[in-house]
Design a protein around this motif. Sequence first.
Motif, PDB file in Angstrom:
ATOM      1  N   ARG A 248       0.692  -1.209  -0.118  1.00 35.98           N
ATOM      2  CA  ARG A 248       0.060   0.165   0.124  1.00 35.98           C
ATOM      3  C   ARG A 248       1.075   1.206   0.005  1.00 35.98           C
ATOM      4  NH1 ARG A 248      -2.558   2.353  -1.930  1.00 35.98           N
ATOM      5  NH2 ARG A 248      -4.564   3.769  -1.374  1.00 35.98           N
ATOM      6  N   LYS A 252       0.818   4.176  -2.908  1.00 35.23           N
ATOM      7  CA  LYS A 252       0.695   5.611  -2.579  1.00 35.23           C
ATOM      8  C   LYS A 252       1.763   6.449  -3.144  1.00 35.23           C
ATOM      9  CE  LYS A 252      -1.267   8.287   0.982  1.00 35.23           C
ATOM     10  NZ  LYS A 252      -2.727   8.369   0.372  1.00 35.23           N
ATOM     11  N   GLU A 286     -10.474   0.642   1.994  1.00 31.06           N
ATOM     12  CA  GLU A 286      -9.506   1.489   2.215  1.00 31.06           C
ATOM     13  C   GLU A 286      -9.145   2.490   0.782  1.00 31.06           C
ATOM     14  OE1 GLU A 286      -6.039  -0.687   3.524  1.00 31.06           O
ATOM     15  OE2 GLU A 286      -7.056  -1.499   5.288  1.00 31.06           O
ATOM     16  N   TYR A 287      -9.285   1.598  -0.221  1.00 25.96           N
ATOM     17  CA  TYR A 287      -9.073   2.351  -1.464  1.00 25.96           C
ATOM     18  C   TYR A 287      -9.931   3.561  -1.698  1.00 25.96           C
ATOM     19  CZ  TYR A 287      -5.558  -0.821  -3.065  1.00 25.96           C
ATOM     20  OH  TYR A 287      -4.454  -1.852  -3.103  1.00 25.96           O
ATOM     21  N   ASP A 290      -9.486   6.607   0.927  1.00 27.20           N
ATOM     22  CA  ASP A 290      -8.150   6.873   1.254  1.00 27.20           C
ATOM     23  C   ASP A 290      -8.007   8.465   0.458  1.00 27.20           C
ATOM     24  OD1 ASP A 290      -5.497   7.139   1.887  1.00 27.20           O
ATOM     25  OD2 ASP A 290      -4.659   5.843   0.488  1.00 27.20           O
TER      26      ASP A 290
END
Length: 1123
Positions: A248, A252, A286-287, A290
């Motif tokens: 992750r 990012k 989460e995606y 975010d």
Amino acid sequence: MYFETNWVFHQPRSWIETNFQKRECIKFIPCPKDDTKCCCGQAQITHQTIPGIESGSPGDLWLPTKHTRPQPTDAYGTIEFQGGAHPTKAQYVRLSFDTRPELLVQLFTKEWNLELPKLLITVQGGKANFDLQAKLKKEIRKGLLKAAKTTGAWIFTGGTNTGVTKQVGDALLLEGQQRTGRVVSIGIAPWGIVERNHELLGHNREVPCHSISSPRSKLAVLNNRHAYFLLVDNGTMAKYGAELILRRKLEKFISNLKLHPFTHSSTPVVCLVIEGGTNTIRAVLEYVTDSPPVPVVVCDGSGRAADLLAFVHKYASDGEEQPVLESMRDYLIGTIQKTFEVGLDQAEKLYQELLQCTRNKNLITVFRIQEKPEGEAQELDQTILTALFKSQHLSPPEQLSLALTWNRVDIARSEIFVYGQEWPNGALDEAMMQALEHDRIDFVKLLLENGVSMKKFLTIPRLEELYNTKHGPANTLGYILRDVRPHIPKGYIYTLHDIGLVINKLMGGAYRSYYTRRKFRPIYAKVMNSYANACRKSSTYQYQRYAGANSLSLVTGLLPFTSEMALFEFPFNELLIWAVLTKRQQMALLMWTHGEEALAKSLVACKLYKAMAHEAAEDDLDTEIYEELRSYAKEFESKGNKLLDFSYRQDAEKAQRLLTCELHSWSNQSCLSLAVAANHRALLAHPCSQVILADLWMGGLRTRKNTNFKVILGLIMPFYIRQLDFKSKEELQQMPQTEEEHLENQNLDNDDSDRSQPDAEALLADTYSVRDTKVHENGKVSLTDSDPSQFREFFPLSEFTNELKQHQPLRLKKKFYEFYTAPITKFWADSIAYMFFLIMFSFTVLVKMNPMPRWQEWYSIAYITTLGFEKVREIVSSEPVAITHKFSVWTWNMWNPCDGAAIILFIIGLAFRFRPNTMDIGRVIYCVDSIYWYLRILNILGVNKYLGPLVTMMGKMVKNMIYFVVLLAVVLMSFGVSRQAILHPNSDPTWRLIREVTYQPYFMLYGEVFADDIDPPCGENPHQPACVTGHWVTPITMSMYLLIANILLINLLIAVFNNIFNEVNSVSHQVWMFQRFTVVMEYQQKPVLPPPFIAFCHFYSLLKYCVRKAKGEPGMSKFSFVP
């Protein structure tokens, strides 16, 4: 030994060992379920113990940051997967879970030589194996592969040969079979779950590996279709999850990288969900939550988590409240329990997570297989790329930059260029620049269709930037530029003047590029200075690039700057030349289809490609480059021929004007002269070209039968000219004329014309724009406005309309002028004069030479002397400015330098002839010179339809024979030296030795074997000379010599000649027509009288030129001797 081991121990570590680490558990904490195992997964027996660190209690919390220690990585290199038809290789490295992502990007780009991604596709799904529907499986494989390959994307997966990663591996297997470049697929897997990971230990090793896992093993093997592996180590064994944080963080970090040089936006990231478990739902949450959020594409029908997400997405509403989903709450919770086999509490928790995902419904796109009524279903790659546009809220220019980066014109057409879209100023221009630089043909078409004006877009700085771009295919421009600009430093920036020199070199002849003309230089300097100042103020420009533009500051200071100065009148012409010089064939074809002067553009492209192929052959580049350039030239050659054929069938008269009109943007050339420069025989052999040449050859005459006989009769008996048929004045006005002929016609017509009302003259000038055609050097033809006063006698005001259509006969004075200025008349007059000269010159050398020349010799001297002045006139009156360039254009015709050499030889002989003591030497030079003057008859015979191709064959055979003369000379010398040395061992050193070595071996080629000299009798009788040592060797070497020379080489030469004959004979008609053009253009420019009477024409033209120069008449700045 101590020093040796010490040196090995202290040798520098690699960059990977220095920057990447592994993790080892240093404290044993018993697992609550099994006291014999540590929480890290290792058994107590194999667990390492560190002095001073005691074991923990069963209830202690094991943390990788606290209970592991980092050490330099001990596993990196190359995995060679076995079992396939061809072994596949993959790079791998073992690294710590807390590795900084910038180090990973450096690993990808510096160590593994990867380009940064233009798109990142991270695949999420189930870890366990699952089956997909056959149709869905096919669509996912094809769509994922297409999305990755067309956009230059990276694919992140779990790396192991299980679950969703196995499905991705199958897609990559399909890609491997296509052999069109490998997709960058990066597997990020935990080190501890890799089966037989101890085999991977080692520094920069090549490890053979099989992707077959043990049936009872809880570990997994790596997927053999991935190209790169990051094996994340957090000190655990046989446990998943070590890679999640690192993956992750890396995603990012990559999403924050800028997509230079295409666009200033960041690298887009998209998540693809296929099947999946509970962790997949949490990952999707989460995606989408975010910052910045990551769009998610869910494959409906793949099973479990993906199907649940697709179902919830279908019935979710846009607001916070979800009445439909709330009404189905119990049903959904029950479905979650059955799907994931979890309890009620966990199912409710997953239900809440699904609801949170729906609050970002715009970030989730569902891919379904369904046939649309109006066409095919949307493919997965389009769904992925469209999801990015919908989710990121990019401006249209940013979306266009992304589509251009991915080279997906279909996405740009369907998602960006929609009805009603408004574009800020310059947005499409920037996209056009990127499309041209990166050779994106489809994007250039799309931008032209959507309003980009190439005339406003293409400026001088932009064109120069295109020539200096590092993108696109490899080309040979740098090699050619070194010929015109020697000693180019590294990193040199090409200027348009340099490009103009390259164009001049490749086009040859009298062609002068616009970039090298005097009027372009101050414009270029003014534009570049202005551009440099503007860019220097914006602090984004290296001013040194155009420092040379200040050299014309005095001129540019007087020249006012306007924005139009930087533009081109015909931008597609400039871009066509750029595309050809940089070897972008498809781009060149696109530029050929747009803009004006398509026929001229095809001829220029053909000539440039042929010249570049010639340069490539001379520079000893790859044969493939030569063949590639020749094929490109043939393609443009074919297009030009088809275009002329189509135009001729539509309108023959306009097609003829198309061939003969002067093209100001192409160095004032015509299509005919460009065809000659490009050696385009098919175009010159076209009926349209031949009709023009026939008109030019006949001049003002109009005869159909026995033309040559009638012309000769007219030359012998001038009164017969009255009986010949001539064209009308109206027809003559439409014929190509030289500039001098145009002026003479005006004078003749003005002398014969009657006075008419000025109103009729004005009406004629305004209503009918009658155009005259002028023939210049090298076949250039231009259209000029005719003087209306020429038609006064034909157009009285009262009968203006009717009389315009009538054909008026020529007056006697005009008939004589048209007869003697017709090229066919000049040709026969020149041929008759030349044959008479040959007779006189032959008489001169055959009879006794007196101290004072006879009249026959004086005639020969006068003929050759005036012919020499005519050659000087041809050089001086040619189009180029520089004398060296004039001379190179003049020598393009092979007969011209030969004539010059023969004239110089004659003058040398003449100087010897007038001196009594060297008169015999002069006579011998005369005799040698006469050989050429007889061979020069071949030039006259070249006009004949049947003899012309044969003369061409002779010329080609002579060129090829030179190479065989070298081979024969090698064989001849090898035998001649050996024979002479053996038979005459006591020879004195004299120049006659060279004759003795070559004389007999040479004539042996023609059957004279000199048998008595090869093996002379010796030693048998007292009166015979003694035998020299080795005399028996000579007959043996003679046999070998005759075998090689007479049988092998001579027959090989005959075979080559036969090939040349077949080659030329197959295109003999085109060869003759091509030669016909050069002859027509030559005699179109020749004076009326032949040598030696040509001196009167020279004197008349010189006198007329001086008079016009004194009067200051316009249009006569160039010295033209043609009367």
